[in-house]
Design an enzyme around this catalytic site. Sequence first.
Site, PDB file in Angstrom:
ATOM      1  CD1 TRP A 103      -2.020  -2.357   1.920  1.00 10.13           C
ATOM      2  CD2 TRP A 103      -2.881  -1.479   0.130  1.00 10.13           C
ATOM      3  NE1 TRP A 103      -2.936  -2.973   1.444  1.00 10.13           N
ATOM      4  CE2 TRP A 103      -3.571  -2.593   0.462  1.00 10.13           C
ATOM      5  CE3 TRP A 103      -3.421  -0.567  -1.100  1.00 10.13           C
ATOM      6  CZ2 TRP A 103      -4.561  -3.175  -0.217  1.00 10.13           C
ATOM      7  CZ3 TRP A 103      -4.382  -1.150  -1.628  1.00 10.13           C
ATOM      8  CH2 TRP A 103      -5.059  -2.247  -1.325  1.00 10.13           C
ATOM      9  CG  ASP A 178      -3.073   4.036   4.308  1.00 11.82           C
ATOM     10  OD1 ASP A 178      -4.117   3.845   4.699  1.00 11.82           O
ATOM     11  OD2 ASP A 178      -2.846   3.073   3.163  1.00 11.82           O
ATOM     12  CE  LYS A 202      -8.166  -3.437   4.212  1.00 13.31           C
ATOM     13  NZ  LYS A 202      -7.594  -2.517   3.222  1.00 13.31           N
TER      14      LYS A 202
HETATM   15  C1  LIG Z   1      -7.113  -2.138   2.260  1.00 12.73           C
HETATM   16  C2  LIG Z   1      -5.956  -0.864   2.200  1.00 12.73           C
HETATM   17  C3  LIG Z   1      -5.772   0.207   1.334  1.00 12.73           C
HETATM   18  C4  LIG Z   1      -6.636   0.522   0.045  1.00 12.73           C
HETATM   19  O1  LIG Z   1      -8.108   0.363   0.443  1.00 12.73           O
HETATM   20  P1  LIG Z   1      -9.430   0.748  -0.538  1.00 12.73           P
HETATM   21  O2  LIG Z   1     -10.422   1.344   0.527  1.00 12.73           O
HETATM   22  O3  LIG Z   1      -9.543  -0.399  -1.076  1.00 12.73           O
HETATM   23  O4  LIG Z   1      -8.892   1.747  -1.485  1.00 12.73           O
HETATM   24  C5  LIG Z   1      -4.963   1.146   1.541  1.00 12.73           C
HETATM   25  N1  LIG Z   1      -4.010   1.064   2.656  1.00 12.73           N
HETATM   26  C6  LIG Z   1      -4.047   0.187   3.444  1.00 12.73           C
HETATM   27  C7  LIG Z   1      -2.990   0.016   4.562  1.00 12.73           C
HETATM   28  C8  LIG Z   1      -4.905  -0.996   3.326  1.00 12.73           C
HETATM   29  O5  LIG Z   1      -5.051  -1.988   4.211  1.00 12.73           O
END
Ligand SMILES: *Cc1c(COP(=O)(O)O)cnc(C)c1O
Length: 367
Positions: A103, A178, A202
Amino acid sequence: MEKRIYNFSAGPAILPEEVLLEAQKDLFALPGVGMSILEISHRSKTYDAIHAEAKEGLKKLLDIPDDYQILFLQGGASLQFSMVPLNLMPPKNKADYISTGSWSKKAIKEAKRVGTVNVAATTEEGEGDKKFFKRIPKQSELKLDADAAYVHFTSNNTIFGTQFHTEPEVGNVPLICDASSDILHKKIDVRKYGMIYAGAQKNMGPAGITLVIIRKDLLERSQDSLHTMLNYKTHAENDSLYNTPTTFAIYIIMLVTRWLLKNGGLNKMYEINKHKADLLYKCIDESNGFYKGHAEKDSRSLMNITFNLATPELEKKLIDEATKAGFNGLKGHRSVGGLRASIYNAFPTKGVEDLVAFMKDFQRKNG
Ligand SMILES: *Cc1c(COP(=O)(O)O)cnc(C)c1O
């Protein structure tokens, strides 16, 4: 009602049962409203109260100070990979990125379209299509630019199962995180951050909504030349109601914050999360090498526990037998292989205990 099984999916992921049952009730008709949460206007008083309570809940849980704005956006965490540099990189047009997983790399790819990216550290190892990450860099490894527009990092690497246990120290440069896969797993000091963003699916709610917590002074960086919907200022000035927000997802986040507050808040949640992860890592560490943890010990994630067995065949056997026994979603990400148990806030301790018992039994039979 259908029987529920243990859901170890990395995302979209498990939600608290109480939240699902409450949503099920309100889905037909909200109490005193006579319409479903799916049917009401985002400009109605009923929705206003839901929107406000979701923000208030997050504010309480994370002690979000008044000089930060809470936004509910769409496009996933992935759109933030673009919105962050588009809004916050100018006028310097350079930023530091810490690369700790897939990511982070995707965030870097988009930032490079806007300006100069200094990869302050990367812990990537391996060659060709066998590249992987298994650790978080030490503070001393970071080559930071004191003049960068911001420093970006990924607090929890969902795919590799590594996690920052403390924030990188970045001086006066705004820190941007993030936190998609570990938001709300413990109390953090929001003041250390310029901005935090997280896809909800998540650890916080359903897919389709992204939380942004941004320090208000950073909103001044967004230029009027940006597309309206890509400009943080648009969403801040309209309390995330410039266009139709994901009303149902925000309603679920509201219920999740209620559930967290009722169950002791984030310090309590962290205690439980630590206990759950300890149970699984202990099982791995005491297996005499039958189970091999992927992440280095001091970089281990409390949310996504990644491990391997001796051969892909044995891994497949375990996954097949586990699935039959009611443990779903243990297959590792396709880019890493092996196994991954995602044990977010809503995942019950009992489920981790049952998985550990299953793994010990599997080792006895196959070790
Ligand atoms: C799942 C995830 C993403 C992507 O998320 P989307 O909502 O599918 O765009 C980005 N960063 C991390 C750390 C993730 O676990």
